[in-house]
Scaffold this motif. Structure first.
Motif, mmCIF file in Angstrom:
data_model
loop_
_atom_site.group_PDB
_atom_site.id
_atom_site.type_symbol
_atom_site.label_atom_id
_atom_site.label_comp_id
_atom_site.label_asym_id
_atom_site.label_seq_id
_atom_site.Cartn_x
_atom_site.Cartn_y
_atom_site.Cartn_z
ATOM 1 N N ILE A 53 0.835 -1.206 0.000
ATOM 2 C CA ILE A 53 0.000 0.000 0.000
ATOM 3 C C ILE A 53 0.867 1.253 0.000
ATOM 4 O O ILE A 53 0.629 2.208 -0.759
ATOM 5 C CB ILE A 53 -0.955 -0.025 1.204
ATOM 6 C CG1 ILE A 53 -1.996 -1.134 1.012
ATOM 7 C CG2 ILE A 53 -1.630 1.336 1.400
ATOM 8 C CD1 ILE A 53 -2.836 -1.411 2.239
ATOM 9 N N GLY A 54 1.896 1.282 0.839
ATOM 10 C CA GLY A 54 2.783 2.437 0.877
ATOM 11 C C GLY A 54 3.490 2.661 -0.447
ATOM 12 O O GLY A 54 3.592 3.795 -0.925
ATOM 13 N N ALA A 55 3.985 1.576 -1.059
ATOM 14 C CA ALA A 55 4.690 1.685 -2.337
ATOM 15 C C ALA A 55 3.749 2.137 -3.445
ATOM 16 O O ALA A 55 4.138 2.905 -4.340
ATOM 17 C CB ALA A 55 5.331 0.348 -2.687
ATOM 18 N N LEU A 56 2.500 1.660 -3.412
ATOM 19 C CA LEU A 56 1.531 2.058 -4.420
ATOM 20 C C LEU A 56 1.227 3.549 -4.322
ATOM 21 O O LEU A 56 1.148 4.249 -5.349
ATOM 22 C CB LEU A 56 0.247 1.239 -4.244
ATOM 23 C CG LEU A 56 -0.877 1.487 -5.262
ATOM 24 C CD1 LEU A 56 -0.399 1.155 -6.677
ATOM 25 C CD2 LEU A 56 -2.103 0.658 -4.914
ATOM 26 N N VAL A 57 1.073 4.051 -3.112
ATOM 27 C CA VAL A 57 0.826 5.482 -2.932
ATOM 28 C C VAL A 57 2.020 6.288 -3.444
ATOM 29 O O VAL A 57 1.849 7.321 -4.117
ATOM 30 C CB VAL A 57 0.547 5.791 -1.447
ATOM 31 C CG1 VAL A 57 0.573 7.297 -1.183
ATOM 32 C CG2 VAL A 57 -0.803 5.216 -1.029
ATOM 33 N N TYR A 58 3.223 5.831 -3.157
ATOM 34 C CA TYR A 58 4.421 6.515 -3.637
ATOM 35 C C TYR A 58 4.434 6.540 -5.167
ATOM 36 O O TYR A 58 4.698 7.590 -5.779
ATOM 37 C CB TYR A 58 5.670 5.825 -3.105
ATOM 38 C CG TYR A 58 6.967 6.494 -3.525
ATOM 39 C CD1 TYR A 58 7.561 7.445 -2.706
ATOM 40 C CD2 TYR A 58 7.578 6.192 -4.740
ATOM 41 C CE1 TYR A 58 8.745 8.072 -3.087
ATOM 42 C CE2 TYR A 58 8.750 6.815 -5.131
ATOM 43 C CZ TYR A 58 9.331 7.748 -4.296
ATOM 44 O OH TYR A 58 10.488 8.377 -4.684
ATOM 45 N N ALA A 59 4.166 5.396 -5.797
ATOM 46 C CA ALA A 59 4.201 5.311 -7.259
ATOM 47 C C ALA A 59 3.164 6.229 -7.895
ATOM 48 O O ALA A 59 3.444 6.899 -8.906
ATOM 49 C CB ALA A 59 3.976 3.863 -7.696
ATOM 50 N N ILE A 60 1.966 6.281 -7.316
ATOM 51 C CA ILE A 60 0.921 7.157 -7.849
ATOM 52 C C ILE A 60 1.327 8.622 -7.710
ATOM 53 O O ILE A 60 1.144 9.431 -8.628
ATOM 54 C CB ILE A 60 -0.417 6.884 -7.140
ATOM 55 C CG1 ILE A 60 -0.938 5.491 -7.502
ATOM 56 C CG2 ILE A 60 -1.441 7.958 -7.496
ATOM 57 C CD1 ILE A 60 -2.149 5.057 -6.704
ATOM 58 N N ALA A 61 1.897 8.962 -6.543
ATOM 59 C CA ALA A 61 2.317 10.344 -6.318
ATOM 60 C C ALA A 61 3.374 10.775 -7.330
ATOM 61 O O ALA A 61 3.314 11.871 -7.886
ATOM 62 C CB ALA A 61 2.846 10.494 -4.892
ATOM 63 N N VAL A 62 4.348 9.906 -7.577
ATOM 64 C CA VAL A 62 5.402 10.225 -8.545
ATOM 65 C C VAL A 62 4.825 10.321 -9.954
ATOM 66 O O VAL A 62 5.189 11.208 -10.737
ATOM 67 C CB VAL A 62 6.521 9.164 -8.475
ATOM 68 C CG1 VAL A 62 7.495 9.327 -9.640
ATOM 69 C CG2 VAL A 62 7.269 9.273 -7.152
ATOM 70 N N ALA A 63 3.899 9.414 -10.292
ATOM 71 C CA ALA A 63 3.283 9.442 -11.612
ATOM 72 C C ALA A 63 2.497 10.724 -11.843
ATOM 73 O O ALA A 63 2.372 11.198 -12.990
ATOM 74 C CB ALA A 63 2.368 8.231 -11.784
ATOM 75 N N LEU A 64 1.996 11.317 -10.776
ATOM 76 C CA LEU A 64 1.242 12.570 -10.888
ATOM 77 C C LEU A 64 2.150 13.794 -10.891
ATOM 78 O O LEU A 64 1.661 14.927 -10.950
ATOM 79 C CB LEU A 64 0.242 12.670 -9.733
ATOM 80 C CG LEU A 64 -0.920 11.673 -9.766
ATOM 81 C CD1 LEU A 64 -1.774 11.797 -8.506
ATOM 82 C CD2 LEU A 64 -1.774 11.877 -11.018
ATOM 83 N N GLY A 65 3.454 13.553 -10.813
ATOM 84 C CA GLY A 65 4.397 14.651 -10.921
ATOM 85 C C GLY A 65 4.990 15.155 -9.635
ATOM 86 O O GLY A 65 5.778 16.111 -9.639
ATOM 87 N N LEU A 66 4.660 14.536 -8.505
ATOM 88 C CA LEU A 66 5.232 14.975 -7.245
ATOM 89 C C LEU A 66 6.703 14.603 -7.163
ATOM 90 O O LEU A 66 7.136 13.569 -7.687
ATOM 91 C CB LEU A 66 4.488 14.347 -6.065
ATOM 92 C CG LEU A 66 3.100 14.889 -5.729
ATOM 93 C CD1 LEU A 66 2.556 14.190 -4.491
ATOM 94 C CD2 LEU A 66 3.136 16.392 -5.497
ATOM 95 N N ALA A 67 7.473 15.401 -6.458
ATOM 96 C CA ALA A 67 8.878 15.099 -6.218
ATOM 97 C C ALA A 67 9.007 13.996 -5.176
ATOM 98 O O ALA A 67 8.028 13.618 -4.517
ATOM 99 C CB ALA A 67 9.604 16.361 -5.756
ATOM 100 N N GLY A 68 10.221 13.501 -5.034
ATOM 101 C CA GLY A 68 10.449 12.372 -4.142
ATOM 102 C C GLY A 68 10.126 12.648 -2.684
ATOM 103 O O GLY A 68 9.591 11.781 -1.981
ATOM 104 N N ASN A 69 10.420 13.862 -2.210
ATOM 105 C CA ASN A 69 10.188 14.166 -0.793
ATOM 106 C C ASN A 69 8.712 14.110 -0.401
ATOM 107 O O ASN A 69 8.343 13.406 0.546
ATOM 108 C CB ASN A 69 10.784 15.530 -0.444
ATOM 109 C CG ASN A 69 12.295 15.487 -0.338
ATOM 110 O OD1 ASN A 69 12.904 14.411 -0.379
ATOM 111 N ND2 ASN A 69 12.921 16.641 -0.203
ATOM 112 N N PRO A 70 7.823 14.842 -1.096
ATOM 113 C CA PRO A 70 6.407 14.728 -0.732
ATOM 114 C C PRO A 70 5.832 13.350 -1.032
ATOM 115 O O PRO A 70 4.934 12.887 -0.320
ATOM 116 C CB PRO A 70 5.728 15.818 -1.575
ATOM 117 C CG PRO A 70 6.679 16.128 -2.667
ATOM 118 C CD PRO A 70 8.043 15.903 -2.107
#
Length: 255
Positions: A53-70
């Protein structure tokens, strides 16, 4: 841990671990009469679910253009949400109890208090900062998944051994009510956690194993000297320390 040769009991134990250690709910709440002590070997599977679940949220966030920190902050928030901050609560409780109590009984009383004190707040703040910064150092969703898998599965693989090697500090409470954990159950849980560490590579797995062993021994000694045994809070703190240790290792091995 008799009966684990039966597929139904394997599934019951995994289901019970998922329901107990996370906020995830299964269609059936019937786990064949298995106790937490029977099922604690399967705690790494709950860690696997949290990691996914944590990794999926990270992947979605990055795919939407967020930087690594947020993206790392959102992934960490997701892991806390899916567990209901169960282990963070344990960390803050032992920080307050061990730091603020002068006697064994007073420490246990403080740990049972739902209010959070300065020690507990500081411990939570440091834990969140270290875990976020370690995740932020990782290069991409793949590495984040490997780090979360190793951290959440391995840290939970320690539960059975801790419950087996330390007596309950209270005659009542969560840990005392869980029942006695056999040596076989403890070994299987630890072995599953160790296998998950291979996600960091052989060198990373060995380094993480050493760190986890040292943390386990140190917390065991501390709990025996402070309160004479273990409680649900100390097991939660063990998970937090283990997760931090593995994520720090991952930030070196996978970045």
């Amino acid at each position: 841990m008799s009966g684990l040769s039966k597929p139904r009991q394997l599934l019951d134990d995994i289901g019970l671990s998922l329901v107990f250690f996370t906020r995830l709910r299964l269609p059936s709440g019937d786990f064949g009469g298995r106790s937490l002590a029977d099922a604690v070997w399967a705690a790494p599977f709950a860690g696997l679910a949290v990691a996914v679940i944590g990794a999926l949220v990270y992947a979605i966030a990055v795919a939407l253009g967020l930087a690594g920190n947020p993206a790392a902050a959102l992934a960490l928030a997701a892991t806390m949400l899916v567990t209901g901050c169960l282990h963070e609560d344990g960390l803050s409780d032992i920080a307050d109890g061990f730091g603020g109590g002068r006697t064994r009984d007073k420490k246990l009383e403080i740990m049972r208090d739902s209010r959070i004190g300065a020690y507990g707040a500081a411990a939570l703040g440091v834990s969140l900062l270290i875990r976020w910064s370690a995740l932020s150092e990782l290069a991409g969703p793949g590495h984040v998944f490997l780090a979360l898998l190793a951290a959440h599965a391995a840290s939970r693989g320690l539960f059975g051994a801790f419950m087996h090697l330390l007596p309950p500090a209270r005659s009542d409470g969560l840990s005392a009510g869980a029942g006695s954990v056999t040596a076989e159950t403890a070994v299987i849980g630890a072995a599953l956690g160790a296998v998950a560490l291979l996600a960091l590579g052989l060198g990373g797995a060995i380094a993480a194993l050493i760190l986890l062993g040292l943390l386990f021994a140190a917390l065991r000694t501390l709990c025996l000297s402070q309160i004479g045994g273990q409680t649900g809070d100390t097991i939660g703190a063990l998970q937090q320390f283990g997760e931090i240790a593995v994520l720090l290792t991952a930030s070196v091995c996978l970045s």
